[in-house]
Design a protein around this motif. Structure first.
Motif, short mmCIF file in Angstrom:
data_model
loop_
_atom_site.label_atom_id
_atom_site.label_comp_id
_atom_site.label_asym_id
_atom_site.label_seq_id
_atom_site.Cartn_x
_atom_site.Cartn_y
_atom_site.Cartn_z
N ASP A 25 0.84 -1.19 0.00
CA ASP A 25 0.00 0.00 0.00
C ASP A 25 0.88 1.25 0.00
OD1 ASP A 25 -2.07 -1.75 0.17
OD2 ASP A 25 -2.58 -1.30 2.26
N GLN A 60 -4.04 1.78 -7.07
CA GLN A 60 -3.23 1.46 -5.90
C GLN A 60 -4.03 1.76 -4.63
OE1 GLN A 60 0.47 0.14 -7.49
NE2 GLN A 60 0.03 0.45 -5.34
N LYS A 61 -3.77 1.02 -3.58
CA LYS A 61 -4.33 1.34 -2.28
C LYS A 61 -3.46 2.41 -1.63
CE LYS A 61 -6.59 1.02 1.65
NZ LYS A 61 -7.90 1.67 1.82
N ASN A 63 -2.98 4.67 1.90
CA ASN A 63 -3.34 4.83 3.30
C ASN A 63 -2.87 6.19 3.82
OD1 ASN A 63 -4.47 2.22 3.60
ND2 ASN A 63 -2.44 1.33 3.87
#
Length: 272
Positions: A25, A60-61, A63
């Protein structure tokens, strides 16, 4: 065959660098300046929608990570620890680009300005009137102090020759003016102080030039196509209800992807 697998993976990792790292991530670092009473959970709730919009644009992740202290923000940019960063004050992203190889993505709308404020009953009407008066500003090392100083310098007022009172927080500026500890004060256009002038009994004497506010920057490893995809997604946020919810949560009107030149010139202007 298995005994060769791990060395092969290691070799590929060393050769491909970020592409392999991006199987993880991504991290979007958030700095809200000197905001006092915030916490990580609130920041995640506030910005995860923005992180999701950026992540979806590049598959894409992403965070959210809250960076509370300026030294941690500076160190993270210096060592390229963040994949993405959105931060105020704007000089940190500007240094990230100039000194540490980060790429420009966008800045928030509206731009930021230095507002020079006085009590509503003040006799001062122009900047010429405040020469020789007591000017209340945040600490000399702060971004807004530098911003206001640069504006006044360009308008012919050299603060090294003026009577300057320093306060720790912008919130103290109206108090100083109200209690006659100063005659004019400088605050950020995006600050809580600026949004409460009617309540505190103050008015704007002068509005500075505009500079990019709350810039978003990206690690140098992102491709031009990825940067363009992020920018397209950010520009489109006002066009949908979910996008408008993201902007409302962050507290801005939208994103401007045309401010790169001005952001790159910001430090030169401040330091001139």
């Amino acid at each position: 065959m298995r005994k060769y697998l791990k060395p092969l993976v290691l070799c590929i990792s060393l050769l491909t660098g970020v592409e392999t790292a991006w199987s993880r991530d991504l991290v979007l670092a958030i700095s809200e300046g000197s905001s006092g009473g915030t916490d990580h959970a609130r920041v995640i709730a506030k910005y995860q929608g923005l992180a999701d919009a950026i992540g979806q644009s590049i598959d894409q992740k992403v965070n959210v990570v809250f960076i509370r202290e300026f030294p941690a923000l500076e160190e993270g940019l210096q060592n390229n620890r963040f994949d993405l960063a959105i931060a105020r004050p704007s000089d940190y992203p500007a240094r990230g680009m100039r000194d540490h190889g980060y790429q420009y993505v966008a800045s928030a709308r509206p731009d930021g300005q230095c507002l020079l404020i006085v009590p509503k009953d003040s006799p001062y009407q122009t900047l010429a009137d405040i020469k020789g008066k007591r000017i209340v500003l945040p600490g000399a090392a702060s971004y807004m102090a530098k911003f206001c100083s640069a504006e006044l310098r360009d308008r012919g007022i050299d603060l090294t020759k003026e009577r300057v009172e320093r306060v720790r927080e912008q919130g103290a500026v109206p108090f100083y003016l109200k209690n006659k500890f100063g005659d004019v004060g400088g605050v950020a256009s995006y600050s809580g102080v600026a949004n409460s002038l009617d309540k505190t009994g103050h008015r704007v004497l002068h509005t500075s030039v505009s500079q990019p506010y709350f810039p978003l920057i990206a690690h140098k490893a992102f491709s031009a196509a990825q940067i363009a995809a992020m920018q397209s997604a950010l520009r489109a946020l006002p066009d949908t209800e979910p996008g408008r919810d993201v902007l409302k949560s962050v507290g801005i009107q939208g994103f401007d992807t045309s401010t790169e030149k001005r952001l790159r010139n910001l430090l030169t202007w401040l330091e001139r």
